[in-house]
Write a protein that holds these residues in place. Structure first.
Motif, mmCIF file in Angstrom:
data_model
loop_
_atom_site.group_PDB
_atom_site.id
_atom_site.type_symbol
_atom_site.label_atom_id
_atom_site.label_comp_id
_atom_site.label_asym_id
_atom_site.label_seq_id
_atom_site.Cartn_x
_atom_site.Cartn_y
_atom_site.Cartn_z
ATOM 1 N N GLN A 8 0.904 -1.152 0.086
ATOM 2 C CA GLN A 8 -0.092 -0.154 0.096
ATOM 3 C C GLN A 8 0.775 1.334 -0.156
ATOM 4 O O GLN A 8 0.280 2.243 -0.718
ATOM 5 C CB GLN A 8 -0.630 -0.022 1.213
ATOM 6 C CG GLN A 8 -1.988 -1.176 1.052
ATOM 7 C CD GLN A 8 -2.971 -1.018 0.059
ATOM 8 O OE1 GLN A 8 -3.230 -0.021 -0.371
ATOM 9 N NE2 GLN A 8 -3.644 -2.239 -0.243
ATOM 10 N N LYS A 12 1.065 4.182 -3.005
ATOM 11 C CA LYS A 12 0.958 5.579 -2.690
ATOM 12 C C LYS A 12 2.129 6.417 -3.327
ATOM 13 O O LYS A 12 1.849 7.467 -4.062
ATOM 14 C CB LYS A 12 0.743 5.829 -1.314
ATOM 15 C CG LYS A 12 0.360 7.245 -0.881
ATOM 16 C CD LYS A 12 0.373 7.669 0.413
ATOM 17 C CE LYS A 12 0.211 9.104 0.758
ATOM 18 N NZ LYS A 12 0.386 9.962 -0.357
ATOM 19 N N ASP A 15 1.372 6.391 -6.895
ATOM 20 C CA ASP A 15 0.376 7.403 -7.510
ATOM 21 C C ASP A 15 0.639 8.650 -7.204
ATOM 22 O O ASP A 15 0.359 9.702 -8.031
ATOM 23 C CB ASP A 15 -0.687 7.048 -6.417
ATOM 24 C CG ASP A 15 -2.020 7.682 -6.969
ATOM 25 O OD1 ASP A 15 -2.464 7.562 -8.036
ATOM 26 O OD2 ASP A 15 -2.752 8.415 -6.155
ATOM 27 N N ASP A 16 1.630 9.043 -6.341
ATOM 28 C CA ASP A 16 1.996 10.390 -5.993
ATOM 29 C C ASP A 16 2.885 10.896 -7.427
ATOM 30 O O ASP A 16 3.026 11.962 -7.652
ATOM 31 C CB ASP A 16 2.942 10.608 -4.974
ATOM 32 C CG ASP A 16 1.918 10.510 -3.462
ATOM 33 O OD1 ASP A 16 0.963 10.452 -3.660
ATOM 34 O OD2 ASP A 16 2.615 10.308 -2.516
ATOM 35 N N SER A 58 10.377 6.860 -0.422
ATOM 36 C CA SER A 58 9.209 6.418 0.589
ATOM 37 C C SER A 58 9.638 5.219 1.571
ATOM 38 O O SER A 58 9.386 5.186 2.585
ATOM 39 C CB SER A 58 8.012 5.940 -0.189
ATOM 40 O OG SER A 58 7.096 5.443 0.476
ATOM 41 N N ILE A 114 -5.735 3.754 -2.862
ATOM 42 C CA ILE A 114 -5.176 4.946 -3.596
ATOM 43 C C ILE A 114 -6.059 5.597 -4.137
ATOM 44 O O ILE A 114 -6.966 5.240 -4.976
ATOM 45 C CB ILE A 114 -3.661 4.687 -4.349
ATOM 46 C CG1 ILE A 114 -4.250 3.546 -5.473
ATOM 47 C CG2 ILE A 114 -2.375 4.318 -3.389
ATOM 48 C CD1 ILE A 114 -3.090 3.509 -6.470
ATOM 49 N N ASN A 117 -6.170 5.103 -8.414
ATOM 50 C CA ASN A 117 -6.336 3.691 -8.836
ATOM 51 C C ASN A 117 -7.280 3.650 -9.934
ATOM 52 O O ASN A 117 -7.094 2.633 -10.711
ATOM 53 C CB ASN A 117 -6.601 2.961 -7.711
ATOM 54 C CG ASN A 117 -6.260 1.452 -7.951
ATOM 55 O OD1 ASN A 117 -5.277 1.018 -8.793
ATOM 56 N ND2 ASN A 117 -7.109 0.605 -7.270
#
Length: 119
Positions: A8, A12, A15-16, A58, A114, A117
């Motif tokens: 997860q 993220k 996705d960022d 991250s 997210i 998605n």
């Protein structure tokens, strides 16, 4: 942090950086390579590298060691090895060619938490 939570967090980070078609596969029943694969793509080499850097940053913030990163210079298919999670970041052309989702079709898709998605 267990491997499902790690997936997860990686999703993220992808996705960022506006990664497209982010998919996570539960590999525990189909492969000994990793517990999860996370697959996504970027539209150009610069974006693919930015996604890989975001994952590394991250993981560093979460104090998780990136075991290995392969393919960063060419940015056509970057593999980020986090031991129990392997992230595949493709250039959009390469993703269609290799089609890992079909290759590992027996793996169950993991629902990702997210916002992007649905892109």
């Amino acid at each position: 942090m267990d491997s499902k939570e790690r997936v997860q967090l990686i999703a993220k980070a992808c996705d960022d950086k506006r990664a497209d078609d982010i998919v996570a596969l539960d590999m525990q029943e189909v492969s000994l390579v990793a517990d999860y694969f996370l697959i996504c793509h970027g539209s150009n080499e610069r974006q693919v590298q930015a996604i890989a850097r975001a994952i590394k940053e991250s993981m560093d913030e979460a104090d998780i060691h990136v075991k290995r990163m392969e393919g960063f210079e060419q940015a056509r298919w970057i593999l980020v090895d986090l031991d129990d999670v392997v992230c595949h970041i493709f250039h959009k052309d390469e993703r269609n060619y290799y089609n890992l989702e079909r290759l590992w079709g027996d793996a169950t898709k993991v629902e990702l938490q997210i916002a992007g998605n649905s892109r």
